[in-house]
Design an enzyme around this catalytic site. Sequence first.
Site, PDB file in Angstrom:
ATOM      1  N   GLN A  86       0.882  -1.156   0.000  1.00 55.38           N
ATOM      2  CA  GLN A  86       0.000   0.000   0.000  1.00 55.38           C
ATOM      3  C   GLN A  86       0.923   1.210   0.000  1.00 55.38           C
ATOM      4  O   GLN A  86       1.557   1.504   1.004  1.00 55.38           O
ATOM      5  CB  GLN A  86      -0.914  -0.036   1.223  1.00 55.38           C
ATOM      6  CG  GLN A  86      -1.877  -1.215   1.162  1.00 55.38           C
ATOM      7  CD  GLN A  86      -2.513  -1.491   2.500  1.00 55.38           C
ATOM      8  OE1 GLN A  86      -1.816  -1.756   3.470  1.00 55.38           O
ATOM      9  NE2 GLN A  86      -3.818  -1.435   2.555  1.00 55.38           N
ATOM     10  N   HIS A  97       6.239   3.912   6.036  1.00 52.39           N
ATOM     11  CA  HIS A  97       7.488   3.185   5.791  1.00 52.39           C
ATOM     12  C   HIS A  97       7.118   2.084   4.800  1.00 52.39           C
ATOM     13  O   HIS A  97       6.216   1.283   5.073  1.00 52.39           O
ATOM     14  CB  HIS A  97       7.987   2.577   7.103  1.00 52.39           C
ATOM     15  CG  HIS A  97       9.369   2.011   7.054  1.00 52.39           C
ATOM     16  ND1 HIS A  97      10.252   2.173   8.092  1.00 52.39           N
ATOM     17  CD2 HIS A  97      10.021   1.278   6.134  1.00 52.39           C
ATOM     18  CE1 HIS A  97      11.389   1.557   7.807  1.00 52.39           C
ATOM     19  NE2 HIS A  97      11.263   0.998   6.611  1.00 52.39           N
ATOM     20  N   HIS A  99       6.515  -1.155   2.996  1.00 50.91           N
ATOM     21  CA  HIS A  99       6.522  -2.528   3.475  1.00 50.91           C
ATOM     22  C   HIS A  99       5.685  -3.405   2.561  1.00 50.91           C
ATOM     23  O   HIS A  99       4.690  -2.958   2.010  1.00 50.91           O
ATOM     24  CB  HIS A  99       6.069  -2.656   4.935  1.00 50.91           C
ATOM     25  CG  HIS A  99       4.730  -2.077   5.245  1.00 50.91           C
ATOM     26  ND1 HIS A  99       4.513  -0.716   5.353  1.00 50.91           N
ATOM     27  CD2 HIS A  99       3.537  -2.670   5.492  1.00 50.91           C
ATOM     28  CE1 HIS A  99       3.247  -0.498   5.663  1.00 50.91           C
ATOM     29  NE2 HIS A  99       2.629  -1.669   5.740  1.00 50.91           N
ATOM     30  N   HIS A 101       3.463  -6.757   2.382  1.00 51.09           N
ATOM     31  CA  HIS A 101       2.744  -7.793   3.110  1.00 51.09           C
ATOM     32  C   HIS A 101       2.953  -9.099   2.339  1.00 51.09           C
ATOM     33  O   HIS A 101       2.763  -9.129   1.120  1.00 51.09           O
ATOM     34  CB  HIS A 101       1.236  -7.512   3.138  1.00 51.09           C
ATOM     35  CG  HIS A 101       0.857  -6.328   3.948  1.00 51.09           C
ATOM     36  ND1 HIS A 101       0.370  -6.440   5.222  1.00 51.09           N
ATOM     37  CD2 HIS A 101       0.861  -5.005   3.655  1.00 51.09           C
ATOM     38  CE1 HIS A 101       0.096  -5.229   5.689  1.00 51.09           C
ATOM     39  NE2 HIS A 101       0.394  -4.336   4.755  1.00 51.09           N
TER      40      HIS A 101
END
Length: 157
Positions: A86, A97, A99, A101
């Site tokens: 996202q 930050h 990332h 998933h």
Amino acid sequence: MESEYYTFGPYKIHHKEVFYYTDLSYAMVNLRPLLPGHVLVCPRREVKRFVDLTAEETSDLWLTAQKVGSRLEDHHKASSLTFAIQDGPQAGQTVPHVHIHILPRRGGDFEKNDEIYDAIDVKEKELKEKLDLDKERKDRSLEEMAEEASEYRRLLL
């Protein structure tokens, strides 16, 4: 152990929650997993948006995600993986930050396959509404997350 804490946006992630790291990336267990094996892979440098990663960080992030995903898919006897980013607030990103998933998937884990993205969005929004992480940690204790991270660490030796 390299350092006691890792940075995840404005949060400190205890090293016991981190189960794999490289010079540029790290993988950690999820505070609020949607499915068994739902983890996050992040660049070590605090980078808010995907476009702001260097070429080396981008490559390392995805190579780390590939390695971690492969091991978790086998470990959880899954048949597929969902990788999701996202990128920015309008995309549902609540922690500033970058990332990824990673979610090991099995047939029937969601009634409609794409519901996984709605579920990620709901969990991110819940976290944003309750960003008091001490309160959230009651859902999954550091000990519980450390135990899971230890299990995953052995997969990546």
